[in-house]
Design a protein around this motif. Structure first.
Motif, short mmCIF file in Angstrom:
data_model
loop_
_atom_site.label_atom_id
_atom_site.label_comp_id
_atom_site.label_asym_id
_atom_site.label_seq_id
_atom_site.Cartn_x
_atom_site.Cartn_y
_atom_site.Cartn_z
N GLU A 135 -2.93 7.10 7.64
CA GLU A 135 -2.78 5.92 6.77
C GLU A 135 -1.74 4.94 7.32
O GLU A 135 -0.75 5.35 7.94
CB GLU A 135 -2.34 6.36 5.37
CG GLU A 135 -3.34 7.26 4.65
CD GLU A 135 -4.60 6.53 4.20
OE1 GLU A 135 -4.58 5.30 4.05
OE2 GLU A 135 -5.63 7.22 4.00
N THR A 136 -1.94 3.66 7.03
CA THR A 136 -0.91 2.66 7.30
C THR A 136 -0.28 2.32 5.95
O THR A 136 -0.95 1.76 5.08
CB THR A 136 -1.55 1.39 7.92
OG1 THR A 136 -2.24 1.80 9.10
CG2 THR A 136 -0.50 0.35 8.28
N LEU A 137 0.98 2.72 5.80
CA LEU A 137 1.60 2.68 4.46
C LEU A 137 2.82 1.75 4.43
O LEU A 137 3.60 1.69 5.38
CB LEU A 137 2.04 4.09 4.06
CG LEU A 137 0.92 5.13 3.94
CD1 LEU A 137 1.51 6.53 3.76
CD2 LEU A 137 0.00 4.78 2.76
N ASP A 138 2.97 1.07 3.28
CA ASP A 138 4.19 0.29 3.05
C ASP A 138 5.26 1.13 2.38
O ASP A 138 6.44 0.79 2.39
CB ASP A 138 3.88 -0.93 2.17
CG ASP A 138 2.91 -1.88 2.86
OD1 ASP A 138 3.15 -2.19 4.04
OD2 ASP A 138 1.91 -2.28 2.23
N PHE A 165 0.26 10.88 6.87
CA PHE A 165 1.02 9.89 7.66
C PHE A 165 0.27 9.50 8.93
O PHE A 165 0.35 8.36 9.37
CB PHE A 165 2.41 10.44 8.01
CG PHE A 165 3.38 10.39 6.85
CD1 PHE A 165 3.88 9.18 6.40
CD2 PHE A 165 3.79 11.55 6.22
CE1 PHE A 165 4.78 9.12 5.34
CE2 PHE A 165 4.69 11.51 5.15
CZ PHE A 165 5.17 10.29 4.71
N ASN A 213 8.11 8.50 10.48
CA ASN A 213 6.95 7.60 10.54
C ASN A 213 7.31 6.17 10.16
O ASN A 213 6.41 5.33 10.00
CB ASN A 213 5.83 8.13 9.63
CG ASN A 213 5.12 9.32 10.25
OD1 ASN A 213 4.26 9.16 11.09
ND2 ASN A 213 5.51 10.53 9.86
N ARG A 214 8.62 5.93 9.96
CA ARG A 214 9.11 4.58 9.60
C ARG A 214 8.46 4.04 8.32
O ARG A 214 8.09 2.87 8.23
CB ARG A 214 8.87 3.57 10.73
CG ARG A 214 9.53 3.93 12.06
CD ARG A 214 11.01 3.47 12.04
NE ARG A 214 11.66 3.55 13.32
CZ ARG A 214 12.18 4.68 13.85
NH1 ARG A 214 12.10 5.82 13.20
NH2 ARG A 214 12.79 4.65 15.02
N VAL A 215 8.33 4.93 7.30
CA VAL A 215 7.72 4.52 6.03
C VAL A 215 8.80 4.55 4.94
O VAL A 215 9.41 5.60 4.71
CB VAL A 215 6.54 5.46 5.65
CG1 VAL A 215 5.99 5.09 4.29
CG2 VAL A 215 5.44 5.38 6.70
N SER A 256 0.86 -1.19 0.00
CA SER A 256 0.00 0.00 0.00
C SER A 256 0.89 1.24 0.00
O SER A 256 1.67 1.45 0.94
CB SER A 256 -0.88 0.03 1.25
OG SER A 256 -1.77 -1.04 1.21
N ARG A 304 -8.97 8.39 -1.05
CA ARG A 304 -8.39 8.97 0.18
C ARG A 304 -7.40 10.07 -0.21
O ARG A 304 -6.34 9.79 -0.80
CB ARG A 304 -7.74 7.86 1.00
CG ARG A 304 -8.81 7.18 1.88
CD ARG A 304 -8.73 5.71 1.94
NE ARG A 304 -7.53 5.18 2.55
CZ ARG A 304 -7.25 3.88 2.54
NH1 ARG A 304 -8.09 3.02 1.97
NH2 ARG A 304 -6.14 3.44 3.09
#
Ligand code: NAD
Ligand code: 89V
Length: 344
Positions: free
Chosen positions: A64-67, A61, A88-90, A5, A52
């Protein structure tokens, strides 16, 4: 493979290509988009069916939960957005030019390394299929060991109508276009020891330089000339082709206008058409660049899946970015610049 995602930040001129390419890639989907301009958000969201939408990256950030996140804004926002992704560790992709200065670029690489997140610079020109064909030819050793290269981009194409900001910056061709061509030189001939540069502004209607000529000593002993111009009117406009000449110990290769690759080497002379494919959503003459967008984004998904580092990682791109800095300082001082001094 599970679908990653992703979110795209920056829905401007070039981001549309990135959105088309994401739609073509199995294994990744853009689930949210962000632009501080609500009109661009609406246009791109509606075109690609993304519901979205955010006008603020911090809100994206937070919600959303992002890969991964794909940053396609212009350079001024790259550092804050990359640092926000790291915080955000993305995992993050960032468009070129990576940063306004080499100091900013180093800080961005450090922020991602400290956060343990992958970082790829969207340096796509080396992913163009004609450039990949040249790389494959060098790898085959058909022309032996390269000792000379000329990587050339000369055009009078009106880039300002699509990207008006290019006419207003104090820095233009080296920062925007030369960065790609210098990266191709590194990709084909290896890292650089020193660079000598001359620049000029021919078009009086723009603020920055539109011509640059750079001579480089590569660490392996090869010499290259990288020359770029947006002030060169030719009988047949070559935009956006990069032309390449390489001489090796056992032969030569020439990537000429019209995507014709002539190789004279150990097994004689061959002429091959290495034209890029015209993707269904692409349009000439941009199809060469558009195809490389798909290739680099596929590479990112492969890297995330396999845990491998991207070819144009942030750390790799510092070595290309240093050539840009060296071109500006060297053109101003009219002195050669040692690249390792900038990378310390
Ligand atoms: P653009 O101005 O058309 O689009 C940038 C978009 O980012 C705008 O819609 C703007 O509102 C938005 N934006 C800026 N700051 C933001 C922020 N902090 N938060 C949210 N949105 C923000 O620019 P463009 O021509 O699309 O260029 C974008 C980047 O792509 C540049 O870095 C440019 O150099 C690069 N580019 C790369 C290629 C390539 O082949 N790799 C080609 C063209 C452009
Ligand atoms: O590729 C780019 O970065 C573009 C262009 C080819 C127009 O210079 O800005």
């Amino acid at each position: 493979m599970a679908t990653l995602s992703g979110a795209l930040i920056g829905c401007g001129f070039f981001a549309v290509n990135q959105m088309h390419a994401w739609r073509d890639i199995e294994g990744a989907a853009i689930v949210a988009i962000c632009d501080r301009d609500p009109e661009r958000l609406r246009i791109v969201g509606d075109q690609f069916g993304v519901a979205r939408r955010y006008t603020d990256a911090a809100a994206l950030f937070a919600a959303e939960t992002l890969d991964f996140v794909d940053i396609a804004t212009t350079v001024a926002s790259h550092r804050p957005l990359v640092e926000m992704a790291a915080a955000n560790r993305v995992p993050v992709i960032c468009q070129k030019p990576f940063a306004p200065t080499l100091a900013d670029a180093k800080a961005m690489v450090a922020a991602c390394a400290e956060a343990g997140v992958p970082l790829m610079v969207h340096e796509n020109f080396r992913w163009q299929s004609p450039v990949q064909a040249v790389r494959a030819m060098l790898d085959s050793r058909e022309i032996g060991t390269p000792f000379f290269g000329r990587i050339s981009f000369r055009s009078a194409y009106d880039v300002f109508s699509g990207q008006p900001y290019l006419a207003t910056g104090k820095r233009f061709i080296v920062e925007d276009l030369g960065i790609h061509i210098l990266d191709i030189a590194r990709f084909l001939l290896g890292d650089v020891k020193s660079l000598t540069a001359r620049t000029a502004r021919i078009n009086p209607a723009i603020a920055g330089e539109d011509v640059a000529t750079m001579l480089m000593d590569h660490k392996n002993g090869a010499i290259s000339v990288v020359d770029c111009s947006y002030a060169t009117r030719l009988a047949v406009e070559p935009f956006p082709e990069t032309l390449i000449e390489i001489d090796g110990s056992d032969g030569t290769l020439r990537l000429a206008q019209g995507y014709q690759l002539t190789v004279t080497g150990k097994s004689g002379t061959t002429v091959t058409d290495v034209s890029p494919p015209l993707l269904p959503w692409a349009s000439r003459p941009w199809h060469n660049i558009q195809e490389s967008v798909l290739a680099i984004q596929r590479h990112w998904v492969d890297c995330i899946a396999s845990g491998k580092g991207p070819a144009t990682s942030g750390a790799d791109n510092l070595k290309t970015f240093a050539l840009v800095e060296a071109a500006y300082t060297g053109a101003a001082s009219r002195q050669p610049v040692r690249i390792d001094d900038l990378l310390e």
